[in-house]
Write an enzyme that holds these catalytic residues in place. Structure first.
Site, PDB file in Angstrom:
ATOM      1  N   ASP A 170     -13.194 -18.732  20.496  1.00  0.00           N
ATOM      2  CA  ASP A 170     -13.337 -18.049  21.787  1.00  0.00           C
ATOM      3  C   ASP A 170     -11.983 -17.459  22.193  1.00  0.00           C
ATOM      4  O   ASP A 170     -10.936 -17.924  21.745  1.00  0.00           O
ATOM      5  CB  ASP A 170     -13.762 -19.047  22.871  1.00  0.00           C
ATOM      6  CG  ASP A 170     -15.118 -19.678  22.562  1.00  0.00           C
ATOM      7  OD1 ASP A 170     -15.921 -19.041  21.864  1.00  0.00           O
ATOM      8  OD2 ASP A 170     -15.341 -20.803  23.033  1.00  0.00           O
TER       9      ASP A 170
HETATM   10  N1  URA Z   1     -16.138 -24.436  19.920  1.00  0.00           N
HETATM   11  C1  URA Z   1     -15.990 -23.756  21.076  1.00  0.00           C
HETATM   12  O1  URA Z   1     -16.623 -24.077  22.061  1.00  0.00           O
HETATM   13  N2  URA Z   1     -15.142 -22.726  21.109  1.00  0.00           N
HETATM   14  C2  URA Z   1     -14.405 -22.347  20.047  1.00  0.00           C
HETATM   15  O2  URA Z   1     -13.629 -21.408  20.156  1.00  0.00           O
HETATM   16  C3  URA Z   1     -14.559 -23.058  18.851  1.00  0.00           C
HETATM   17  C4  URA Z   1     -15.434 -24.099  18.815  1.00  0.00           C
END
Ligand code: URA
Length: 232
Positions: A103
């Site tokens: 993310d």
């Molecule tokens: N899980 C998440 O919630 N976000 C990420 O970026 C990676 C794994």
């Protein structure tokens, strides 16, 4: 392979730049100045030198990026900086993509490559390549929550996660290892326990930890030896 195509395939120089280097007499093959761009060379046997530097041919490239916050794990985005924008020219080549997404607000290890088969191998849950994260939480985690996460928690939408491995670092901080990569997976796993992830960082892919000397936003090549560590 044609000399100009071979050199430009590694990304550092465009085809036109390579042609100019050859015209300027700055490319040698087995010690001889290359006369034209179209001579055939075999990267496995020919010794090529470009502008004084030995040319090393690699079919694929594998990069470790320490992703900072605010950068998106895409190849192209009109509004935000992408992980590919952080790849310096010496590593840049056509076909690069991030093998797995983080993310925008997640930091840490992103593997960037042009090797689709390798990316598939490390991403497919069937191959059990664990991704390790450190998550800081809004609320204290309970033994019951840890039990649910380790058994395979059911998300609010009914998706059944594979079992994860948890190490409690303090009551609001955990290390979590998962083999899947669903959208917002860890945030949703913790949300299913009634908690909230405040900070998330990926610290390891398979057996390969993020290099602690790699500053946020920096990128380096993964060695052949390290590559082996990822999948073992
Ligand atoms: N899980 C998440 O919630 N976000 C990420 O970026 C990676 C794994």
């Amino acid at each position: 392979m044609r000399l100009d195509r071979l050199i430009s395939s590694q990304g550092r120089y465009s085809r036109n730049e390579v042609k100019k280097l050859i015209r300027d007499g700055l490319v040698t093959v087995n010690g001889e100045k290359a006369a034209t761009s179209d001579i055939q060379v075999d990267p496995a046997v020919s010794e090529v030198v470009v502008a004084g530097e030995p040319f090393i041919y690699r079919e694929h490239i594998y990069l470790m990026l320490n992703k900072p916050e605010g950068v998106v794990s895409a190849t192209d985005d009109r509004l935000h900086r992408t992980v590919l924008d952080l790849v310096p020219p010496e590593f840049s080549r056509p076909g690069l993509f991030p093998a797995g997404r983080l993310d925008a607000d997640t930091t840490g290890f992103v593997l960037i490559t042009d090797d689709g088969d390798f990316a598939h191998r490390i991403l497919s849950p069937k191959n059990h390549v664990e991704k390790t994260y450190i998550a800081e939480l809004a609320d204290p985690i309970t033994d019951e929550d840890v039990g649910k996460l380790e058994e395979g928690i059911v998300l609010k939408d009914g998706f059944e996660c594979l079992p994860s491995k948890i190490r409690v670092l303090d009551d609001k901080k955990i290390e979590i290892k998962i083999c899947e990569g669903k959208y917002h997976q860890i945030k949703r796993m913790l949300a299913a326990t009634g908690n909230r992830v405040l900070v998330l960082k990926r610290t390891q892919i398979g057996g390969l930890p993020l290099d602690i000397d790699l500053l946020p936003g920096k990128c380096r090549e993964i060695t052949q030896e390290e590559l082996g560590v990822i999948t073992t």
